[in-house]
Design an enzyme around this catalytic site. Structure first.
Site, PDB file in Angstrom:
ATOM      1  N   LYS A 178       0.841  -1.202   0.000  1.00  0.00           N
ATOM      2  CA  LYS A 178       0.000   0.000   0.000  1.00  0.00           C
ATOM      3  C   LYS A 178       0.872   1.245   0.000  1.00  0.00           C
ATOM      4  CE  LYS A 178      -3.672  -2.509   2.349  1.00  0.00           C
ATOM      5  NZ  LYS A 178      -4.346  -2.844   3.614  1.00  0.00           N
ATOM      6  N   GLN A 183      -4.923  -1.480   9.829  1.00  0.00           N
ATOM      7  CA  GLN A 183      -4.647  -2.790   9.241  1.00  0.00           C
ATOM      8  C   GLN A 183      -5.138  -3.893  10.179  1.00  0.00           C
ATOM      9  OE1 GLN A 183      -3.222  -3.381   6.095  1.00  0.00           O
ATOM     10  NE2 GLN A 183      -3.761  -5.498   6.541  1.00  0.00           N
ATOM     11  N   ASP A 196     -11.068   2.628   3.781  1.00  0.00           N
ATOM     12  CA  ASP A 196     -11.240   1.178   3.671  1.00  0.00           C
ATOM     13  C   ASP A 196     -12.720   0.796   3.622  1.00  0.00           C
ATOM     14  OD1 ASP A 196      -9.261  -0.653   3.282  1.00  0.00           O
ATOM     15  OD2 ASP A 196      -8.644  -0.776   5.387  1.00  0.00           O
TER      16      ASP A 196
END
Ligand code: NAD
Length: 283
Positions: free
Chosen positions: A53, A97, A120
């Site tokens: 990422k 994460q 996200d």
């Protein structure tokens, strides 16, 4: 029939090139998009995902700041950091994460991320907006699958789609995305009876289970579109998906490889969501 490969690697490259042009324009207007990524504890798989990422963001000119917290971090400490990032107007996107250590309630953490910075798409506000068809941040993996189907001109309306897996980050938003494009969608999960029979009737099969080679050739209808979300690390260190590629590709019309299919598309959609968040900041 030999399936056409849905090349996520190539497509994601094209998407990122276009996003770079958009980032250049934002910078000319004094806005540098920035993503903050939080990782709690040591997890080698997560570290690889975060690295991918970070590389993708840097390539398109997005600033990237990593917050690596020790395993002992308390839930309250994590929440405080998220609140600080929420209040920082230079940060457009916040990504937590997963997984996080068991003593942390990840849903409370996701809920703390401002919906406008939730790139996200895991916050309940974004999940709810997706469900009722409003503009929102869509979870990057299902979003990447949809983009792939669109770019390859694969018809969805009226098709039967079976999603295997019902996680909050892949299976459930995948259902909403396909439904919003008028597919007739079935979700299969660990308690589904006659899974093989259900899958074998699908025009579109999306596998998001986390079990290597779970979907075998006999489950695939001749000409079906097969999307393999799974990423499994085998004992020899190689990556493999949830679909038996050799068997399925001899029956499918289109298929995604692993690696090089859904994975790079997920990262590209994250970058796209950060750019979208930055554009909203400009407004
Ligand atoms: P998860 O473990 O949260 O969910 C797995 C789902 O599979 C569950 O809903 C469960 O009901 C279902 N399942 C388990 N065993 C089953 C069985 N025997 N029959 C039917 N269904 C069964 O996993 P997840 O986070 O949704 O991820 C799924 C896979 O996708 C993993 O391999 C993960 O690494 C991968 N993944 C890939 C990307 C990407 O970018 N390509 C992104 C996220 C996840």
């Amino acid at each position: 029939m030999t399936a056409q490969i849905l090349d996520g690697k190539e497509l994601s490259k094209k998407i990122k090139e276009n996003l770079k042009l958009e980032v250049d324009k934002l910078k000319e207007n004094g806005i540098t998009p920035k993503l903050a990524v939080i990782m709690v504890g040591d997890n080698s798989a997560s570290a690889v995902y975060v690295k991918n990422k970070s590389n993708a963001c840097k390539k398109v000119g997005i600033e990237f700041e990593e917050f690596l917290l020790p395993t002992e971090t308390t839930e309250d400490e994590l929440i405080k950091l998220i609140e600080k990032l929420n209040a920082n107007s230079n940060i457009d996107g916040i990504l937590l994460q997963s997984p996080v250590p068991h003593h942390i309630n990840i849903n409370r953490a996701f809920e703390t991320i401002l919906p406008s910075k939730d790139v996200d798409g895991f916050n309940a506000v974004n999940v709810g907006n997706l469900t009722i068809g409003r503009d929102c941040f869509v979870s990057c993996t299902p979003y990447g699958v949809m983009r792939m189907l669109e770019e390859y001109n694969i018809d969805i309306a009226g098709k039967t789609a079976v999603v295997i897996g019902r996680s909050n980050i892949v299976g459930k938003p995948m259902l909403q995305c396909l439904l919003s494009k008028d597919a007739t969608v079935t979700i299969c999960h660990s308690k589904t009876k006659n899974l093989e029979e259900v899958v074998s009737k699908a025009d579109i099969v999306i596998a998001a289970i986390g079990k290597p080679n779970f979907v075998t050739g006999n489950m695939i209808k001749e000409g079906a579109v097969v999307i393999d979300v799974g990423i499994n690390r085998l004992e020899d260190g190689k990556l493999c998906g949830d679909v038996n590629y050799e068997e399925a590709s001899s029956k499918a019309s289109y298929i995604t490889p692993v690696p090089g299919g859904v994975g790079p598309m997920t990262v590209a959609m994250l970058v796209e969501n950060v750019v979208k968040a930055a554009k909203q900041r400009k407004q």
